[in-house]
Design an enzyme around this catalytic site. Structure first.
Site, PDB file in Angstrom:
ATOM      1  N   LEU A  25       0.837  -1.205   0.000  1.00 35.42           N
ATOM      2  CA  LEU A  25       0.000   0.000   0.000  1.00 35.42           C
ATOM      3  C   LEU A  25       0.874   1.258   0.000  1.00 35.42           C
ATOM      4  O   LEU A  25       0.740   2.125  -0.856  1.00 35.42           O
ATOM      5  CB  LEU A  25      -0.912  -0.020   1.245  1.00 35.42           C
ATOM      6  CG  LEU A  25      -1.681   1.254   1.597  1.00 35.42           C
ATOM      7  CD1 LEU A  25      -2.730   1.575   0.547  1.00 35.42           C
ATOM      8  CD2 LEU A  25      -2.366   1.116   2.963  1.00 35.42           C
ATOM      9  N   THR A  26       1.804   1.314   0.967  1.00 33.98           N
ATOM     10  CA  THR A  26       2.595   2.531   1.184  1.00 33.98           C
ATOM     11  C   THR A  26       3.481   2.879  -0.013  1.00 33.98           C
ATOM     12  O   THR A  26       4.056   2.003  -0.654  1.00 33.98           O
ATOM     13  CB  THR A  26       3.469   2.353   2.444  1.00 33.98           C
ATOM     14  OG1 THR A  26       2.615   2.032   3.524  1.00 33.98           O
ATOM     15  CG2 THR A  26       4.258   3.595   2.770  1.00 33.98           C
ATOM     16  N   ALA A  77       2.735   8.434  -0.118  1.00 36.11           N
ATOM     17  CA  ALA A  77       1.434   8.011   0.392  1.00 36.11           C
ATOM     18  C   ALA A  77       1.604   7.011   1.516  1.00 36.11           C
ATOM     19  O   ALA A  77       1.994   5.870   1.306  1.00 36.11           O
ATOM     20  CB  ALA A  77       0.592   7.387  -0.723  1.00 36.11           C
ATOM     21  N   ILE A  89       7.877  -2.202   2.162  1.00 36.37           N
ATOM     22  CA  ILE A  89       6.947  -3.327   2.096  1.00 36.37           C
ATOM     23  C   ILE A  89       7.516  -4.513   2.874  1.00 36.37           C
ATOM     24  O   ILE A  89       8.559  -5.070   2.497  1.00 36.37           O
ATOM     25  CB  ILE A  89       6.646  -3.719   0.628  1.00 36.37           C
ATOM     26  CG1 ILE A  89       6.103  -2.500  -0.138  1.00 36.37           C
ATOM     27  CG2 ILE A  89       5.680  -4.903   0.584  1.00 36.37           C
ATOM     28  CD1 ILE A  89       4.906  -1.803   0.510  1.00 36.37           C
ATOM     29  N   ARG A 139      -5.617  -5.387  12.357  1.00 35.39           N
ATOM     30  CA  ARG A 139      -5.097  -4.567  13.460  1.00 35.39           C
ATOM     31  C   ARG A 139      -5.038  -5.284  14.806  1.00 35.39           C
ATOM     32  O   ARG A 139      -4.058  -5.119  15.532  1.00 35.39           O
ATOM     33  CB  ARG A 139      -5.870  -3.246  13.553  1.00 35.39           C
ATOM     34  CG  ARG A 139      -5.279  -2.239  12.601  1.00 35.39           C
ATOM     35  CD  ARG A 139      -6.093  -0.997  12.451  1.00 35.39           C
ATOM     36  NE  ARG A 139      -5.478  -0.150  11.425  1.00 35.39           N
ATOM     37  CZ  ARG A 139      -6.131   0.694  10.653  1.00 35.39           C
ATOM     38  NH1 ARG A 139      -7.432   0.832  10.784  1.00 35.39           N
ATOM     39  NH2 ARG A 139      -5.489   1.405   9.757  1.00 35.39           N
ATOM     40  N   ARG A 191      18.608  -9.982  41.392  1.00 36.69           N
ATOM     41  CA  ARG A 191      19.556  -8.868  41.484  1.00 36.69           C
ATOM     42  C   ARG A 191      19.594  -8.317  42.916  1.00 36.69           C
ATOM     43  O   ARG A 191      18.569  -7.869  43.427  1.00 36.69           O
ATOM     44  CB  ARG A 191      19.125  -7.770  40.502  1.00 36.69           C
ATOM     45  CG  ARG A 191      19.853  -6.466  40.657  1.00 36.69           C
ATOM     46  CD  ARG A 191      21.281  -6.534  40.169  1.00 36.69           C
ATOM     47  NE  ARG A 191      21.885  -5.211  40.080  1.00 36.69           N
ATOM     48  CZ  ARG A 191      23.178  -5.018  39.863  1.00 36.69           C
ATOM     49  NH1 ARG A 191      23.989  -6.053  39.709  1.00 36.69           N
ATOM     50  NH2 ARG A 191      23.653  -3.804  39.792  1.00 36.69           N
ATOM     51  N   GLN A 229       9.835  -1.146  46.817  1.00 38.27           N
ATOM     52  CA  GLN A 229       8.536  -0.760  46.287  1.00 38.27           C
ATOM     53  C   GLN A 229       8.650  -0.091  44.911  1.00 38.27           C
ATOM     54  O   GLN A 229       7.793  -0.287  44.044  1.00 38.27           O
ATOM     55  CB  GLN A 229       7.850   0.188  47.272  1.00 38.27           C
ATOM     56  CG  GLN A 229       6.370   0.281  47.043  1.00 38.27           C
ATOM     57  CD  GLN A 229       5.702   1.162  48.069  1.00 38.27           C
ATOM     58  OE1 GLN A 229       6.164   2.276  48.340  1.00 38.27           O
ATOM     59  NE2 GLN A 229       4.637   0.686  48.657  1.00 38.27           N
ATOM     60  N   GLN A 259      14.494  -0.431  32.144  1.00 42.05           N
ATOM     61  CA  GLN A 259      14.736   0.318  33.382  1.00 42.05           C
ATOM     62  C   GLN A 259      14.960  -0.634  34.569  1.00 42.05           C
ATOM     63  O   GLN A 259      15.832  -0.405  35.390  1.00 42.05           O
ATOM     64  CB  GLN A 259      13.548   1.252  33.662  1.00 42.05           C
ATOM     65  CG  GLN A 259      13.828   2.292  34.723  1.00 42.05           C
ATOM     66  CD  GLN A 259      14.877   3.303  34.264  1.00 42.05           C
ATOM     67  OE1 GLN A 259      15.094   3.505  33.072  1.00 42.05           O
ATOM     68  NE2 GLN A 259      15.565   3.913  35.212  1.00 42.05           N
ATOM     69  N   GLU A 266       0.962  -0.347  10.000  1.00 36.07           N
ATOM     70  CA  GLU A 266      -0.475  -0.641   9.858  1.00 36.07           C
ATOM     71  C   GLU A 266      -1.330   0.492  10.417  1.00 36.07           C
ATOM     72  O   GLU A 266      -2.347   0.282  11.052  1.00 36.07           O
ATOM     73  CB  GLU A 266      -0.835  -1.987  10.503  1.00 36.07           C
ATOM     74  CG  GLU A 266      -0.177  -3.110   9.737  1.00 36.07           C
ATOM     75  CD  GLU A 266      -0.965  -4.407   9.766  1.00 36.07           C
ATOM     76  OE1 GLU A 266      -0.328  -5.437   9.635  1.00 36.07           O
ATOM     77  OE2 GLU A 266      -2.200  -4.397   9.900  1.00 36.07           O
TER      78      GLU A 266
END
Lengths: 384, 259
Positions: free
Chosen positions: A124-125, A129, A156, A242, A267, A278, A336, A363
């Site tokens: 498509l792309t 476009a 693609i 999707r 760890r 916490q 993190q 998408e």
């Protein structure tokens, strides 16, 4: 959580999980490093009868619905979303035919995809476009009993690796969106070629290439649906696909959590495992909440889609937006939690974080998804 | 081509522990798996079937729960399952086991090829395959790492050796035991799993296979395990000290003492 899968659905999960654990996870770092297309994993998926999961039984598939497809994709994504993207992009390439194709086209192309002999891609792309699909420049002109395609497609997925391409081209530019038509192009068609593989931030196991059509001649009956129905087919295809992209976010998020929690348990800092702090617990808790919420939304949506409702664009866009934004957040937080180790390539979470970004882009960007949701809300509340 | 694959359910070696008091294998909470070498035998059988046509029958002697590995084999491409199970088989050594399997194979028809893993990871004897072939009076090749060619009832194979391989030709029917180098076993397929769920098991008892009761189980075994134990590590060590010359002198003295 138990989602009360049927025995058949549980078997799909088990087979896909075994492929992820035994074939994808041991190879993913190397595939990423070498930017290598996962040929043997795609063969394994075919041998395990999962290639045709979403293809109707009469064309050699398993006849599963959106839900069955999602269950398999989630497991592949837990392994590597680069590999899962190869599988999902092939489905995306073949959905236009399932949705709008003639019986002849289906009989010609679906069985080979169902058996895993061939793979597909969705084109498509274009350079000008992307989100604005009306900017498509590729043209198709009927010359005697052949369509002649000219133009190019960009970024693609599976480009150069797939055998079958669903390509959208303008057949009547004056008509705008109603002047677009979809075609099937084979990799061996005269005038079809592809460019070099793109170098990407993530999902490096999947191949992304530009496609070129230079007086590419294909038989008249390679048209998908009727002349001028290309955009409708594209929209219907994306609505179905999707949730499939959304679930990649869940599989990816889960794999990040599966690394982060055991790490936090082992760890030691300040004489204690870091999971006892916490600050770390809350990071992990938020990851788990977001993953489960996304999974529940997608499973519910996939079941809804399988009930063949009239409109699915809003819920489908909601899945994609929520789960892929979640995946970006969760993988970033996993890095993190692992901190310095997380940033190093020796650990798998930096790859997960790099991989996650594409989910918010391809998408339909998540901004476009929000447009879709917003427009649907506007429509919904205008009815009364 | 009719192929029989012999498989054994074994405890997963990742979890095996010895009970320190009784010195026996503690099987509590230990997961059972298909003997890994047998997975390679099964894979080779399924590949032969895919190439030359025919059927693959998977056979196991064991307790009723051995049905699990038979179903797993069907999910990976086997067509039929035979469970050889009877209380009378309990305590069998390799001598009694090979007798029992031979009687069962005769009952179902020995076919063209019998494939086994080179050994089971629990007993590690590597005797049942060859024993079975002897009792059936058919040729056998052990440690097969490649099937090179097949035509007119003759198979050409590579047998793995320490320093390379032998290339062997054998007339069928024959029995082969395989090493893990022969192939990479496939993952169960969706259709295979669905078939495995439904397929009935052919169950054979001592009576069904017409076995002589005196040749079965503990009674028919020539060996008996008296005791299983983990050897204690008794290595002694001492450090030599002093200048290099002194250390060498001490070492020579010690070595002389050992001769």
């Amino acid at each position: 959580m138990d989602y009360f899968l049927t025995e058949e659905q549980q078997m799909i999960v088990d087979v896909a999980r075994q492929i992820a654990n035994e074939k994808i996870i041991p190879q993913r770092a190397e595939l990423d490093e070498k930017e290598e297309y996962p040929t043997d994993i795609i063969k394994t998926i075919a041998q395990a009868d999962l290639s045709g999961l979403y293809i109707p039984e009469e064309y050699g598939g398993f006849g599963g619905g959106s839900f069955e497809n999602i269950l398999a994709l989630e497991q592949f994504a837990r392994g590597c979303i680069g590999v899962a993207t190869v599988f999902a992009a092939s489905a995306l390439g073949i959905y236009p035919m399932i949705i709008s194709g003639s019986s002849e086209l289906k009989h010609k192309y679906l069985p080979d995809v169902a058996s895993g002999k061939k793979t597909a891609a969705f084109a498509l792309t274009e350079p000008d476009a992307g989100s604005d699909a009306s900017g498509i420049q590729t043209t198709a002109v009927l010359d005697n009993d052949e369509w002649v395609l000219n133009g190019s497609k960009q970024w693609i997925t599976n480009g150069g690796e797939a055998n079958i391409y669903s390509v959208i081209a303008m057949t009547d530019r004056k008509k705008g969106a109603r002047g677009a038509t979809m075609f099937v192009v084979e990799d061996t068609d005269p005038g079809f070629s592809y460019g070099p593989k793109e170098k990407k931030l993530g999902i490096r196991a999947s191949a992304t290439r530009p496609l070129y059509f230079k007086d590419c001649r294909i038989p008249e009956d390679r048209i998908i649906g009727r002349v001028g129905t290309g955009f409708i087919t594209v929209m219907k295809t994306l609505n179905i696909s999707r949730p499939g992209i959304a679930i990649l976010g869940v599989g990816l998020g889960q794999s990040a959590l599966d690394v982060a929690v055991p790490y936090a348990k082992q760890r030691i800092q300040f004489g204690k495992p870091v999971i006892s702090f916490q600050a770390v617990q809350h990071l992990l808790a938020d990851m788990a909440i977001q993953i489960e919420a996304a999974r529940a939304l997608i499973y519910a949506t996939a079941k809804y889609i399988d009930s063949k409702p009239k409109s699915i664009s809003k819920v489908s866009a909601m899945c994609k937006t929520f789960a892929t934004d979640m995946a970006m957040k969760v993988t970033t937080d996993a890095v993190q939690v692992l901190a310095g180790y997380g940033y190093m390539r020796e650990y798998p979470v930096e790859k997960m974080m790099r991989d996650a970004k594409i989910l918010q882009i391809y998408e339909g960007t998540n901004q476009i998804q929000r447009n879709v949701i917003g427009q649907e809300l506007n429509k919904e509340y205008s009815r009364n | 081509m009719k192929i029989i694959v012999c498989v054994k359910q074994v405890p997963d070696t990742k979890d095996v522990r010895l009970d320190p008091k009784t010195n026996t294998l503690s099987r509590e909470g230990v997961e059972s798996i298909m003997n890994p070498f047998d997975r390679h035998a099964l894979e080779e059988a399924v590949r032969l079937k895919e190439q030359y046509g025919g059927t693959v029958t998977v056979m196991s002697m064991g307790p009723p729960q051995a049905e699990e590995v038979l179903r797993e084999a069907v999910s990976c491409g086997a067509d039929e399952m035979v469970l050889v199970s009877d209380r009378a088989f309990a305590g069998a050594d390799t001598w009694a086991t090979s007798y029992t399997l031979a009687m069962a194979a005769k009952k179902i028809g020995i076919g063209d090829i019998i494939l086994c893993g080179k050994q089971a990871i629990d007993g590690d004897t590597a005797q049942v395959g060859p024993g079975l072939a002897q009792r059936l009076d058919i040729p056998y090749v052990t440690y097969v790492k490649k099937i090179v060619d097949y035509s007119d009832g003759t198979m050409r194979l590579q047998r793995m050796m320490d320093d390379g391989h032998d290339e062997v030709e054998v007339t069928l029917p024959a029995l082969f035991t395989v090493v893990k180098e022969i192939n990479e076993p496939r993952i169960p397929s969706l259709k295979g799993k669905m078939k495995a769920k439904k397929l009935p098991v052919t169950a054979l008892t001592a009576e069904d296979i017409g076995a002589d009761p005196d040749c079965l189980g503990l009674k028919g075994s020539n060996t008996q395990v008296v005791r299983v134990f983990a050897p204690e590590f008794k290595g002694e060590r001492s450090m030599l000290t002093g200048t290099v010359e002194e250390q060498v002198d001490q070492l020579v003295e010690k070595l002389n003492g050992l001769i």
